[in-house]
Scaffold this active site. Structure first.
Site, PDB file in Angstrom:
ATOM      1  N   TYR A   1       0.848  -1.191   0.000  1.00  0.00           N
ATOM      2  CA  TYR A   1       0.000   0.000   0.000  1.00  0.00           C
ATOM      3  C   TYR A   1       0.886   1.244   0.000  1.00  0.00           C
ATOM      4  O   TYR A   1       1.740   1.408   0.880  1.00  0.00           O
ATOM      5  CB  TYR A   1      -0.932   0.032   1.222  1.00  0.00           C
ATOM      6  CG  TYR A   1      -1.866   1.225   1.168  1.00  0.00           C
ATOM      7  CD1 TYR A   1      -2.996   1.203   0.361  1.00  0.00           C
ATOM      8  CD2 TYR A   1      -1.589   2.379   1.887  1.00  0.00           C
ATOM      9  CE1 TYR A   1      -3.843   2.299   0.279  1.00  0.00           C
ATOM     10  CE2 TYR A   1      -2.438   3.480   1.815  1.00  0.00           C
ATOM     11  CZ  TYR A   1      -3.556   3.438   1.003  1.00  0.00           C
ATOM     12  OH  TYR A   1      -4.379   4.525   0.914  1.00  0.00           O
TER      13      TYR A   1
ATOM     14  N   GLN B   1      11.340  16.753   9.470  1.00  0.00           N
ATOM     15  CA  GLN B   1      10.486  15.696  10.006  1.00  0.00           C
ATOM     16  C   GLN B   1       9.087  16.212  10.295  1.00  0.00           C
ATOM     17  O   GLN B   1       8.094  15.524  10.058  1.00  0.00           O
ATOM     18  CB  GLN B   1      11.109  15.125  11.283  1.00  0.00           C
ATOM     19  CG  GLN B   1      10.496  13.818  11.748  1.00  0.00           C
ATOM     20  CD  GLN B   1      10.748  12.689  10.763  1.00  0.00           C
ATOM     21  OE1 GLN B   1      11.711  12.708  10.018  1.00  0.00           O
ATOM     22  NE2 GLN B   1       9.870  11.702  10.745  1.00  0.00           N
TER      23      GLN B   1
ATOM     24  N   HIS C   1       6.025  16.092   7.801  1.00  0.00           N
ATOM     25  CA  HIS C   1       5.346  14.839   7.455  1.00  0.00           C
ATOM     26  C   HIS C   1       3.852  14.900   7.754  1.00  0.00           C
ATOM     27  O   HIS C   1       3.058  14.277   7.051  1.00  0.00           O
ATOM     28  CB  HIS C   1       5.967  13.673   8.220  1.00  0.00           C
ATOM     29  CG  HIS C   1       7.152  13.071   7.530  1.00  0.00           C
ATOM     30  ND1 HIS C   1       7.040  12.228   6.458  1.00  0.00           N
ATOM     31  CD2 HIS C   1       8.482  13.198   7.751  1.00  0.00           C
ATOM     32  CE1 HIS C   1       8.239  11.852   6.042  1.00  0.00           C
ATOM     33  NE2 HIS C   1       9.128  12.430   6.813  1.00  0.00           N
TER      34      HIS C   1
ATOM     35  N   GLU D   1      11.184   6.459  16.462  1.00  0.00           N
ATOM     36  CA  GLU D   1      11.246   5.908  15.103  1.00  0.00           C
ATOM     37  C   GLU D   1      12.604   6.252  14.475  1.00  0.00           C
ATOM     38  O   GLU D   1      13.288   5.394  13.927  1.00  0.00           O
ATOM     39  CB  GLU D   1      10.110   6.493  14.265  1.00  0.00           C
ATOM     40  CG  GLU D   1      10.121   6.055  12.817  1.00  0.00           C
ATOM     41  CD  GLU D   1       9.123   6.826  11.969  1.00  0.00           C
ATOM     42  OE1 GLU D   1       8.754   6.302  10.898  1.00  0.00           O
ATOM     43  OE2 GLU D   1       8.718   7.944  12.342  1.00  0.00           O
ATOM     44  N   HIS D   2      12.978   7.529  14.541  1.00  0.00           N
ATOM     45  CA  HIS D   2      14.267   7.992  14.037  1.00  0.00           C
ATOM     46  C   HIS D   2      15.050   8.621  15.188  1.00  0.00           C
ATOM     47  O   HIS D   2      14.488   9.399  15.962  1.00  0.00           O
ATOM     48  CB  HIS D   2      14.103   9.062  12.953  1.00  0.00           C
ATOM     49  CG  HIS D   2      13.223   8.662  11.816  1.00  0.00           C
ATOM     50  ND1 HIS D   2      11.883   9.004  11.751  1.00  0.00           N
ATOM     51  CD2 HIS D   2      13.485   7.943  10.692  1.00  0.00           C
ATOM     52  CE1 HIS D   2      11.362   8.526  10.633  1.00  0.00           C
ATOM     53  NE2 HIS D   2      12.314   7.867   9.970  1.00  0.00           N
TER      54      HIS D   2
ATOM     55  N   ASP E   1      15.237   8.807   4.294  1.00  0.00           N
ATOM     56  CA  ASP E   1      13.911   8.676   3.694  1.00  0.00           C
ATOM     57  C   ASP E   1      13.978   8.278   2.234  1.00  0.00           C
ATOM     58  O   ASP E   1      13.015   7.728   1.693  1.00  0.00           O
ATOM     59  CB  ASP E   1      13.150  10.005   3.818  1.00  0.00           C
ATOM     60  CG  ASP E   1      12.472  10.170   5.164  1.00  0.00           C
ATOM     61  OD1 ASP E   1      12.411   9.185   5.919  1.00  0.00           O
ATOM     62  OD2 ASP E   1      12.005  11.283   5.470  1.00  0.00           O
TER      63      ASP E   1
ATOM     64  N   HIS F   1       2.182 -39.495  22.973  1.00  0.00           N
ATOM     65  CA  HIS F   1       3.503 -39.144  22.458  1.00  0.00           C
ATOM     66  C   HIS F   1       4.471 -40.309  22.670  1.00  0.00           C
ATOM     67  O   HIS F   1       5.208 -40.703  21.765  1.00  0.00           O
ATOM     68  CB  HIS F   1       4.049 -37.889  23.168  1.00  0.00           C
ATOM     69  CG  HIS F   1       3.451 -36.604  22.684  1.00  0.00           C
ATOM     70  ND1 HIS F   1       2.127 -36.324  22.780  1.00  0.00           N
ATOM     71  CD2 HIS F   1       4.035 -35.521  22.102  1.00  0.00           C
ATOM     72  CE1 HIS F   1       1.883 -35.124  22.281  1.00  0.00           C
ATOM     73  NE2 HIS F   1       3.040 -34.610  21.859  1.00  0.00           N
TER      74      HIS F   1
END
Length: 436
Positions: free
Chosen positions: A130, A259, A262, A326-327, A360, A419
């Site tokens: 996606y 950043q 975004h 995240e970063h 990125d 078993h």
């Protein structure tokens, strides 16, 4: 001054206040749950008819066909800028080079005499990618999703993106060898990939970021279907910068602003033990923001953001590890030393010359990363996410005999006498064969 009184002195806060400083923006999903549930139900029952309805409703587009023709994909090469093509080629080469080293080796080992064990690695056969549309089409996400999928050996790769799909996305997909492309977005596209429709094939794993509706659809469908998996749930984007006296405030300001553009719910954080750096960064951000096209988005996202001054760098590292960004950008005099103390981060950018913006697009590692604190337990997207591992065990009669007593002992302790019986039957067969 657009930014005033933003500096927070960490050691002036009590423990509760410190904890509150590290809270993420609240993601309100309750209002979308029922909407997404209804969309999923419609797509499951009405298939392409439902896709037409929601594409018309949400994208204001009436399509004759969801599938992008091969002719249109081929023509995209002549409808994009030459400079763009050169830049994408460099990005493709770097991302491919990095990810090509991620393939897991097969395991084939003789555990002991008569017992051979293997681990074989196979691609997930059918996958869906996606690619968000929104404010700007993310052709870079096509690279980050397609390249590891191709390296992994996935046979059936389906790409969905909201209409109209721009030529840049089509060109990059073609470069990656992706030709099954569908103009469908939102939760309805995720449902279509999960169930399959008259025109869109069913897949077994769905990859890629999206808005809150896409994320909710991935979550609901992952719980609903046993033959479907998802890569991760993408939250708002994040960047933490750890800086000391050696850092360049101009660089830091530009990184934070890059950043912030975004989205409205992005969160950035500056962690420094030098209050002058914090003040200079804010001053510089005030200068640079004036010339940026997404100024309104940036200013909104700044409400979520933090500029924190601590007593020392060790505190900065501790805060970052607790937050699990995240970063993570480390702009310090001895950045390799700081790196050795990092426990949690999606992707790390080391030194003064490593802007997150490069990650990125072009440096090589994947930009699909864990957010919202999940970097504590999760990793960024890799070739391994497009593969599955299967174990194989092969015993000879000698090998079975050598472990039979231990297996029967352990299974009886667990009260699993069937078993033990599986072992006894074979041992009796061996005994009788030699007696005969």
């Amino acid at each position: 001054m657009l930014l005033e009184n933003k500096i927070i002195y960490w050691n002036d806060l009590n423990s509760i206040q410190q904890k509150n400083m590290l809270l993420r923006p609240n993601i309100q999903r309750n209002h979308v749950k029922q909407v997404v549930k209804d969309i999923i139900s419609d797509v499951r029952n009405l298939r392409d008819e439902a896709l037409q309805k929601y594409t018309n409703k949400f994208d204001n587009v009436q399509l004759d066909s969801f599938k992008v023709s091969q002719d249109r994909i081929n023509k995209s090469e002549f409808l994009v800028d030459e400079e763009f093509k050169k830049s994408v080629l460099l990005s493709f080469k770097n991302i491919y080079k990095f990810h090509s080293k991620q393939n897991m080796n097969m395991i084939d080992i003789n555990i002991q005499t008569g017992i051979r064990c293997q681990q074989i690695v196979l691609p997930i056969e059918s996958i869906g990618l996606y690619v968000p549309g929104g404010v700007s089409p993310l052709f870079s996400t096509v690279l980050m999703l397609s390249i590891p999928a191709v390296i992994a050996g996935c046979k059936n790769i389906i790409l969905c993106s909201p209409p109209p799909i721009v030529n840049e996305i089509l060109y990059v997909a073609k470069m990656c060898g992706i030709n099954n492309i569908f103009e469908i977005g939102g939760a309805q596209s995720i449902a279509a990939l999960a169930f399959g429709t008259e025109t869109i094939p069913k897949v077994n794993k769905i990859f890629g970021p999206g808005n809150v509706y896409v994320t909710e659809a991935k979550l609901q469908l992952n719980q609903l279907l046993t033959d479907l998996s998802i890569d991760m749930t993408a939250g708002p984007s994040e960047l933490v910068v750890i800086a000391d006296h050696s850092a360049n405030p101009i660089f830091i300001a530009s990184d934070l602003l890059s950043q912030l553009e975004h989205g409205y719910d992005t969160q950035v954080m500056l962690l420094t033990c030098n209050h002058m750096i914090a003040e200079k960064v804010l001053t510089e951000m005030n200068k640079q923001i004036l010339n940026l096209s997404r100024k309104s988005i940036i200013l909104s996202a700044l409400e979520n953001s933090r500029f924190i001054v601590t007593n020392n760098l060790i505190d900065c590292i501790g805060i970052s590890n607790s937050y699990a960004p995240e970063h993570l950008s480390i702009q310090t005099e001895n950045s390799r030393y700081i790196l050795s103390k990092v426990l949690n981060a999606g992707s790390i950018f080391l030194g003064h010359w490593s802007p997150e913006a490069v990650g990125d697009y072009i440096s090589g590692p994947n930009h699909v990363l864990p957010t919202y604190g999940s970097a504590i337990v999760s990793s960024g997207l890799s070739v391994l996410d497009f593969q599955k591992r299967i174990s194989v065990q092969e015993l000879t009669s000698v090998g079975l005999k050598s472990v039979s007593h231990a297996v029967m002992c352990l299974s009886m302790v667990e009260k699993m006498d069937a078993h033990s019986n599986a072992i006894i039957q074979r041992m009796n067969f061996i005994k009788n064969r030699y007696e005969d």
